[in-house]
Design an enzyme around this catalytic site. Structure first.
Site, short mmCIF file in Angstrom:
data_model
loop_
_atom_site.label_atom_id
_atom_site.label_comp_id
_atom_site.label_asym_id
_atom_site.label_seq_id
_atom_site.Cartn_x
_atom_site.Cartn_y
_atom_site.Cartn_z
N MET A 153 -5.55 8.21 -14.64
CA MET A 153 -6.59 8.96 -13.98
C MET A 153 -7.80 9.34 -14.84
O MET A 153 -8.38 10.06 -14.84
CB MET A 153 -5.97 10.42 -13.52
CG MET A 153 -4.73 10.06 -12.66
SD MET A 153 -3.80 11.79 -12.77
CE MET A 153 -2.81 11.49 -14.16
N LYS A 204 -1.00 13.46 -1.88
CA LYS A 204 -1.85 13.56 -3.30
C LYS A 204 -2.51 12.41 -3.37
O LYS A 204 -2.12 11.21 -3.45
CB LYS A 204 -1.29 14.02 -4.49
CG LYS A 204 -0.85 15.49 -4.45
CD LYS A 204 -0.09 15.64 -6.01
CE LYS A 204 -0.03 17.14 -6.12
NZ LYS A 204 0.45 17.60 -7.50
N ASP A 243 0.83 -1.24 0.05
CA ASP A 243 -0.06 -0.14 0.19
C ASP A 243 1.01 1.01 0.10
O ASP A 243 2.03 1.18 0.32
CB ASP A 243 -1.02 -0.15 1.38
CG ASP A 243 -2.01 -0.94 1.04
OD1 ASP A 243 -2.82 -0.66 -0.09
OD2 ASP A 243 -2.35 -1.79 1.95
#
Lengths: 217, 217
Positions: free
Chosen positions: B135, B24, B2
């Site tokens: 994204m 972010k 992670d």
């Protein structure tokens, strides 16, 4: 750092490890791909744990997919560790970000020996796209000629980064219209990464000075 | 693995090291970019050695160029360590080579929130090009609509890889014509990498089985 040869690799592995050099260099592939695939499968079938060590990223013109397919077809499980692709890291070493806010919003990566496709011409034509050409020194005159004939402006910036991340790294800055002449004059040779687009112009990150040296910008 | 948070990073640095989380995440930027640039410069001017740790590669939509430019403009020397870009490594984790001999000879990398340019449409149209959209989950309906209107075939394979290289990585396979519906049904969310092109079809590397699990293919 120079390319690790079998002698250097010996410093990092035990004496019981077999090291086979299939030593690819641009234009020099002493062991054919088929034979590499066969070697991987044969050694795995002998019960060995096989590490296939490659420069760059195995999936960016690295033929990693073919080697994996050969192993999977033989029932051999494969684990892949991603690599640092020269398409991104070599421009970076010369201070060229392949994307840059307000300058380049897309990256198009091709290999030089391939035919120049309509998609590559569209990338070259768009000044918001960075085109990265790998293994492209030999094909440069053909690529430039195709691009100029397709209407890509002659003043499109081009940078050629030779021997990226090595001590003798060199960057040649030019434009599409003059790069063949400039590359010839400079004696540019593979291994080199060619970057076409506004990010390739000198002084993008540092307006007043040419960026100098290795990875220290 | 992670994402490393400031707590985990503390395990890897001395107690005298200041750790600032600018954390972010997609759509969530608690510290504006300008402020990050200013922080880097301010701490360097205080005589500190500053490490800016990023996920992915700093030059592939990572705004690394902007941070470097800010430092260089302030006279602060910068050294860049290349990273592993999710554009290449996340498809790889799902068994998708972004290039593959005879299938894909070029890679076009874009970010989802940007407008779909003619160069991206040309990449999508060419079945020898792999288009990677970062994204892109929010923008997917718009991108698909633009692509279909521009004549990209509806049966062009699409794969969406969520949470690449994490334990709960998931791949959704579809085609351009049905991916919006399929992504909605599957509840696909960022972080995700979207791959469009023939390399995205199931079974490219292993004809008989769906590739399973994490990086073990």
């Amino acid at each position: 750092m120079d390319r690790l040869g079998p002698t250097d690799i010996r410093d990092h592995v035990g004496p019981d490890v077999e090291v086979i050099d299939v030593g690819k260099h641009p234009g020099h592939h002493p062991v054919p791909q088929e034979e590499i695939n066969d070697l991987l499968v044969a050694r795995a079938r002998d019960g060995k744990r096989v590490v296939r060590l490659k420069g760059g990223d195995p999936f960016v013109f690295g033929r990693g997919g073919e080697e994996i397919a050969a192993c999977l077809a033989a029932g051999i499980p494969v684990d892949v560790v991603p690599g640092i692709s020269s398409a991104i890291a070599v421009p970076q070493a010369a201070g060229i970000p392949v994307t840059h806010r307000g300058v380049a919003g897309a990256v198009h990566i091709v290999n030089g020996p391939s035919e120049v496709t309509e998609a590559t011409l569209a990338a070259l034509r768009d000044d918001s796209v960075t085109t990265v050409i790998l293994m492209g020194v030999g094909a440069l005159p053909r690529i430039v000629s195709d691009a100029l004939h397709a209407g890509v402006p002659a003043d499109r910036p081009v940078a050629i980064v030779e021997r990226g991340h090595h001590r003798d790294q060199r960057t040649t800055r030019s434009t599409l219209g003059t790069v063949v002449l400039d590359a010839g004059r400079a004696g540019v040779r593979n291994p080199a990464v060619i970057v076409v687009g506004d990010v390739a112009r000198a002084g993008l990150l540092q307006p007043e000075h040419q960026l100098a040296g290795d990875t220290v910008l």
